[in-house]
Design an enzyme around this catalytic site. Sequence first.
Site, mmCIF file in Angstrom:
data_model
loop_
_atom_site.group_PDB
_atom_site.id
_atom_site.type_symbol
_atom_site.label_atom_id
_atom_site.label_comp_id
_atom_site.label_asym_id
_atom_site.label_seq_id
_atom_site.Cartn_x
_atom_site.Cartn_y
_atom_site.Cartn_z
ATOM 1 N N SER A 1 0.830 -1.197 0.000
ATOM 2 C CA SER A 1 0.000 0.000 0.000
ATOM 3 C C SER A 1 0.871 1.256 0.000
ATOM 4 C CB SER A 1 -0.952 -0.053 1.203
ATOM 5 O OG SER A 1 -1.932 0.944 1.124
ATOM 6 N N HIS B 1 -7.423 -5.534 -0.633
ATOM 7 C CA HIS B 1 -6.225 -4.759 -0.316
ATOM 8 C C HIS B 1 -5.507 -5.255 0.939
ATOM 9 C CE1 HIS B 1 -3.673 -1.312 -0.960
ATOM 10 N NE2 HIS B 1 -3.858 -0.889 0.287
#
EC number: 3.1.1.-
Length: 394
Positions: free
Chosen positions: A164, A369
């Site tokens: 990320s 994610h």
Amino acid sequence: MTRGALKVTILLVGLGLVLAGSRPISDCGERIEDDGYPMERHEVVTSDNYILTMHRIPYSPKTGESSNRPVAFLMHGMLSSSSDWVLMGPERSLAYMLADAGYDVWMGNARGNTYSKAHKYWPTYWQIFWNFSWNEIGMYDVPAMIDYVLAKTGQQQVQYVGHSQGTTVYLVMVSERPEYNDKIKSAHLLGPAAYMGNMKSPLTRAFAPILGQPNAIVEVCGSMEFMPSNKFKQDLGIEMCQATSPYADMCANEIFLIGGYDTEQLDYELLEHIKATSPAGASVNQNLHFCQEYNSGKFRKFDYTALRNPYEYGSYFPPDYKLKNAKAPVLLYYGANDWMCDVSDVRKLRDELPNMALDYLVPFEKWAHLDFIWGTEARKYVYDEVLKQMQSYE
């Protein structure tokens, strides 16, 4: 007693038990030692005087200590910390896997998180301490940590793994400080966050049109702490998010709301451990910078307003990052159900990188994610591939 009052009473009693008794380990270093691995803490001072803490697993108890081990440098996402890389324990967490495979594993912590809330001159209650976004993390923090690691180990290069925001700051570093390409054997970017114009996260989509527009109010509020960690919040989260808690589904939905819905990859037994370590704190500006990326559809520097931008950049609009400078091999790993990093945005990034070495769409349709760090099958679908690719560069 009403049903609502009874629930509150049960929650407070449970919280008291957490405070008085055993609880998940919140400190990364203590967790590593509890898992039976050697651990070291190292402090690094950046060129702009932030004091950062890194955690190191120098070797695995399965292989024993040896010299000249290749270095793996792991960098967390926003509101996270080095704890993410060890949270699932031996055999399942990437840091332990890499140590078992013979790597000297270093885990960074960005300025402002749980382990890096210090500065040589500024206390954290001064607003100027929080006057940074992920741009400064990429420009100063990551280079300082990599330089320290190389000096300490005597190695010439590191294998970089980021998740990320840990991918964002890598791209900032090699774009704006291209000399650092020479210090990278390969860069493994999990859930790469650069272009974000097609992000599906409902939270960002709701707030970005307001928070992602530069103005005086946003500029003032940006230099503040965002979602800091403290013991009370940890204990409350631990109690509410136990697998047997009536609030466990609420805790799970909080995770799904951020990164995408995927119940198959979430271990409910892990929830209280997540709450013991996350959120780990950040600057408001880090979040605002991502909101700006969503609004603009670009990968560019922080937008301070048309009045300040000419002073900062010499132009009314912030400049794009120079991705053409990212010359070290880049390997992209991304999921089809990632609400933060949409497939189309990742492929836009892919097409602009000059040294793309791997385009890896995780072969699990619902991969989201946060599955990259907390997914029950992260080893099967991602980490085994990462390790295989890393070894090909040794």
